[in-house]
Design a protein around this motif. Sequence first.
Motif, PDB file in Angstrom:
ATOM      1  N   LYS A   1       0.851  -1.186   0.000  1.00  0.00           N
ATOM      2  CA  LYS A   1       0.000   0.000   0.000  1.00  0.00           C
ATOM      3  C   LYS A   1       0.889   1.238   0.000  1.00  0.00           C
ATOM      4  CE  LYS A   1      -0.772   0.543   4.971  1.00  0.00           C
ATOM      5  NZ  LYS A   1      -1.770   0.705   6.027  1.00  0.00           N
ATOM      6  N   PHE A   2       0.441   2.250  -0.738  1.00  0.00           N
ATOM      7  CA  PHE A   2       1.141   3.521  -0.769  1.00  0.00           C
ATOM      8  C   PHE A   2       0.765   4.289   0.494  1.00  0.00           C
ATOM      9  CE2 PHE A   2       0.936   2.254  -5.179  1.00  0.00           C
ATOM     10  CZ  PHE A   2       2.178   2.627  -5.687  1.00  0.00           C
ATOM     11  N   CYS A   3       1.763   4.763   1.215  1.00  0.00           N
ATOM     12  CA  CYS A   3       1.521   5.471   2.465  1.00  0.00           C
ATOM     13  C   CYS A   3       1.355   6.968   2.209  1.00  0.00           C
ATOM     14  CB  CYS A   3       2.682   5.240   3.428  1.00  0.00           C
ATOM     15  SG  CYS A   3       2.972   3.489   3.753  1.00  0.00           S
ATOM     16  N   GLU A   4       0.685   7.620   3.118  1.00  0.00           N
ATOM     17  CA  GLU A   4       0.549   9.069   3.045  1.00  0.00           C
ATOM     18  C   GLU A   4       1.923   9.708   3.225  1.00  0.00           C
ATOM     19  OE1 GLU A   4      -2.166  10.880   2.316  1.00  0.00           O
ATOM     20  OE2 GLU A   4      -3.158   8.955   1.936  1.00  0.00           O
ATOM     21  N   PRO A   5       2.151  10.886   2.623  1.00  0.00           N
ATOM     22  CA  PRO A   5       3.443  11.565   2.815  1.00  0.00           C
ATOM     23  C   PRO A   5       3.722  11.786   4.304  1.00  0.00           C
ATOM     24  CG  PRO A   5       2.172  12.636   1.089  1.00  0.00           C
ATOM     25  CD  PRO A   5       1.256  11.630   1.741  1.00  0.00           C
ATOM     26  N   THR A   6       4.981  11.658   4.661  1.00  0.00           N
ATOM     27  CA  THR A   6       5.409  11.884   6.041  1.00  0.00           C
ATOM     28  C   THR A   6       6.408  13.034   6.047  1.00  0.00           C
ATOM     29  OG1 THR A   6       7.307  10.393   5.859  1.00  0.00           O
ATOM     30  CG2 THR A   6       5.194   9.408   6.540  1.00  0.00           C
TER      31      THR A   6
ATOM     32  N   ARG B   1       9.559  12.979  -6.556  1.00  0.00           N
ATOM     33  CA  ARG B   1       8.587  12.587  -5.542  1.00  0.00           C
ATOM     34  C   ARG B   1       9.176  11.437  -4.747  1.00  0.00           C
ATOM     35  NH1 ARG B   1       3.102  12.691  -6.196  1.00  0.00           N
ATOM     36  NH2 ARG B   1       3.136  11.686  -4.151  1.00  0.00           N
ATOM     37  N   VAL B   2       8.790  11.330  -3.494  1.00  0.00           N
ATOM     38  CA  VAL B   2       9.190  10.205  -2.656  1.00  0.00           C
ATOM     39  C   VAL B   2       7.922   9.475  -2.250  1.00  0.00           C
ATOM     40  CG1 VAL B   2      10.238   9.476  -0.490  1.00  0.00           C
ATOM     41  CG2 VAL B   2      11.278  11.336  -1.804  1.00  0.00           C
ATOM     42  N   LEU B   3       7.852   8.195  -2.575  1.00  0.00           N
ATOM     43  CA  LEU B   3       6.722   7.355  -2.189  1.00  0.00           C
ATOM     44  C   LEU B   3       7.211   6.326  -1.185  1.00  0.00           C
ATOM     45  CD1 LEU B   3       5.172   6.600  -5.696  1.00  0.00           C
ATOM     46  CD2 LEU B   3       4.541   8.425  -4.115  1.00  0.00           C
ATOM     47  N   LEU B   4       6.472   6.195  -0.119  1.00  0.00           N
ATOM     48  CA  LEU B   4       6.766   5.157   0.857  1.00  0.00           C
ATOM     49  C   LEU B   4       5.697   4.078   0.713  1.00  0.00           C
ATOM     50  CD1 LEU B   4       7.592   7.350   3.986  1.00  0.00           C
ATOM     51  CD2 LEU B   4       9.192   6.354   2.340  1.00  0.00           C
ATOM     52  N   VAL B   5       6.122   2.846   0.583  1.00  0.00           N
ATOM     53  CA  VAL B   5       5.175   1.736   0.501  1.00  0.00           C
ATOM     54  C   VAL B   5       5.527   0.725   1.581  1.00  0.00           C
ATOM     55  CG1 VAL B   5       4.741   2.011  -1.968  1.00  0.00           C
ATOM     56  CG2 VAL B   5       6.526   0.455  -1.220  1.00  0.00           C
ATOM     57  N   ARG B   6       4.525   0.023   2.015  1.00  0.00           N
ATOM     58  CA  ARG B   6       4.769  -1.056   2.981  1.00  0.00           C
ATOM     59  C   ARG B   6       3.807  -2.184   2.692  1.00  0.00           C
ATOM     60  NH1 ARG B   6       2.537   1.897   8.200  1.00  0.00           N
ATOM     61  NH2 ARG B   6       4.735   2.074   8.684  1.00  0.00           N
ATOM     62  N   ARG B   7       4.150  -3.355   3.176  1.00  0.00           N
ATOM     63  CA  ARG B   7       3.275  -4.508   2.974  1.00  0.00           C
ATOM     64  C   ARG B   7       1.950  -4.279   3.692  1.00  0.00           C
ATOM     65  NH1 ARG B   7       4.881  -8.860   0.434  1.00  0.00           N
ATOM     66  NH2 ARG B   7       7.091  -9.257   0.122  1.00  0.00           N
ATOM     67  N   THR B   8       0.878  -4.680   3.042  1.00  0.00           N
ATOM     68  CA  THR B   8      -0.450  -4.563   3.634  1.00  0.00           C
ATOM     69  C   THR B   8      -0.497  -5.370   4.930  1.00  0.00           C
ATOM     70  OG1 THR B   8      -1.402  -4.372   1.429  1.00  0.00           O
ATOM     71  CG2 THR B   8      -2.907  -4.930   3.209  1.00  0.00           C
TER      72      THR B   8
ATOM     73  N   LEU C   1       6.684  -3.895  -7.425  1.00  0.00           N
ATOM     74  CA  LEU C   1       5.285  -3.518  -7.212  1.00  0.00           C
ATOM     75  C   LEU C   1       4.318  -4.265  -8.128  1.00  0.00           C
ATOM     76  CD1 LEU C   1       5.445   0.359  -6.722  1.00  0.00           C
ATOM     77  CD2 LEU C   1       4.942  -1.371  -4.995  1.00  0.00           C
ATOM     78  N   ALA C   2       4.833  -5.073  -9.019  1.00  0.00           N
ATOM     79  CA  ALA C   2       3.963  -5.785  -9.969  1.00  0.00           C
ATOM     80  C   ALA C   2       3.011  -6.713  -9.240  1.00  0.00           C
ATOM     81  CB  ALA C   2       4.810  -6.584 -10.947  1.00  0.00           C
ATOM     82  N   ALA C   3       1.786  -6.745  -9.727  1.00  0.00           N
ATOM     83  CA  ALA C   3       0.803  -7.668  -9.164  1.00  0.00           C
ATOM     84  C   ALA C   3       1.247  -9.098  -9.452  1.00  0.00           C
ATOM     85  CB  ALA C   3      -0.571  -7.399  -9.763  1.00  0.00           C
ATOM     86  N   PRO C   4       0.965 -10.035  -8.551  1.00  0.00           N
ATOM     87  CA  PRO C   4       1.373 -11.429  -8.788  1.00  0.00           C
ATOM     88  C   PRO C   4       0.620 -12.015  -9.977  1.00  0.00           C
ATOM     89  CG  PRO C   4      -0.060 -11.264  -6.870  1.00  0.00           C
ATOM     90  CD  PRO C   4       0.245  -9.857  -7.301  1.00  0.00           C
ATOM     91  N   VAL C   5       1.165 -13.088 -10.517  1.00  0.00           N
ATOM     92  CA  VAL C   5       0.533 -13.770 -11.645  1.00  0.00           C
ATOM     93  C   VAL C   5      -0.797 -14.351 -11.183  1.00  0.00           C
ATOM     94  CG1 VAL C   5       0.755 -15.716 -13.237  1.00  0.00           C
ATOM     95  CG2 VAL C   5       2.741 -14.313 -12.690  1.00  0.00           C
ATOM     96  N   ASP C   6      -1.790 -14.189 -11.998  1.00  0.00           N
ATOM     97  CA  ASP C   6      -3.104 -14.760 -11.709  1.00  0.00           C
ATOM     98  C   ASP C   6      -2.950 -16.271 -11.568  1.00  0.00           C
ATOM     99  OD1 ASP C   6      -5.660 -15.851 -11.825  1.00  0.00           O
ATOM    100  OD2 ASP C   6      -6.381 -14.321 -13.223  1.00  0.00           O
ATOM    101  N   PRO C   7      -3.373 -16.857 -10.431  1.00  0.00           N
ATOM    102  CA  PRO C   7      -3.207 -18.305 -10.228  1.00  0.00           C
ATOM    103  C   PRO C   7      -3.790 -19.140 -11.360  1.00  0.00           C
ATOM    104  CG  PRO C   7      -4.048 -17.252  -8.229  1.00  0.00           C
ATOM    105  CD  PRO C   7      -4.040 -16.206  -9.306  1.00  0.00           C
ATOM    106  N   ARG C   8      -4.808 -18.624 -12.052  1.00  0.00           N
ATOM    107  CA  ARG C   8      -5.414 -19.380 -13.149  1.00  0.00           C
ATOM    108  C   ARG C   8      -4.469 -19.509 -14.334  1.00  0.00           C
ATOM    109  NH1 ARG C   8     -10.613 -15.661 -13.238  1.00  0.00           N
ATOM    110  NH2 ARG C   8      -8.875 -14.257 -12.978  1.00  0.00           N
TER     111      ARG C   8
END
Length: 199
Positions: A19-24, A41-48, A135-142
């Motif tokens: 998830k993209f976090c709010e600016p700090t 720009r600086v983006l902070l992300v962390r695991r959901t 940041l890529a979404a995982p492969v669809d299991p199907r």
Amino acid sequence: MQIEHWIASWRDFANPRFKFCEPTKQSIDLEKLAGEEFLARVLLVRRTGMEQGGFRTILVAHAETLHASGSALRWAADVRDVLAEPATADIYLFLEIASASLDDCLRLEADDQYCRKYVKRPNESGEVFLKRTFLAAPVDPRRVGDMADPLSASLLQAAKLHSWFSPEDQAHWRQALMSGVTGQELAAQILENVSGEGE
């Protein structure tokens, strides 16, 4: 603004585990380290699901020229100097250079000094760019069943060249190669019970 449009193009394709976090205050201070030759720009992300720590720092920069992109690289070095351990291990530079060639992009990406770099290639969409990053979404299991893994593909190719390399031999080799052993022990496992002779 070009950089905002580029960032916005990632939103639908980002891995839902992040998830993209709010600016700090820290992210704002890091943006101030950037010069005026490029947009930053600086983006902070962390695991959901992680409420504390675990930030990954993404430095997003847009430069008009290759020369101006040098300032973005210096900015990445400055950010690394400012951040405390272990945050320095999780810095990524997402860089767009308006006038860069594909060769320029590949050369910059190959240099991992200061941080891991991803450089937007000419005519590359935000979705395609994002697929090359963490940041890529995982492969669809199907779709997993439809994808040939490289090892199986290589074994099938070898079977086309050598008639003795039966499906049983391929399975045996695959099991040995996936076992994690190396050297003489691996060679012994591979050669054990081979049903044919090499040509």
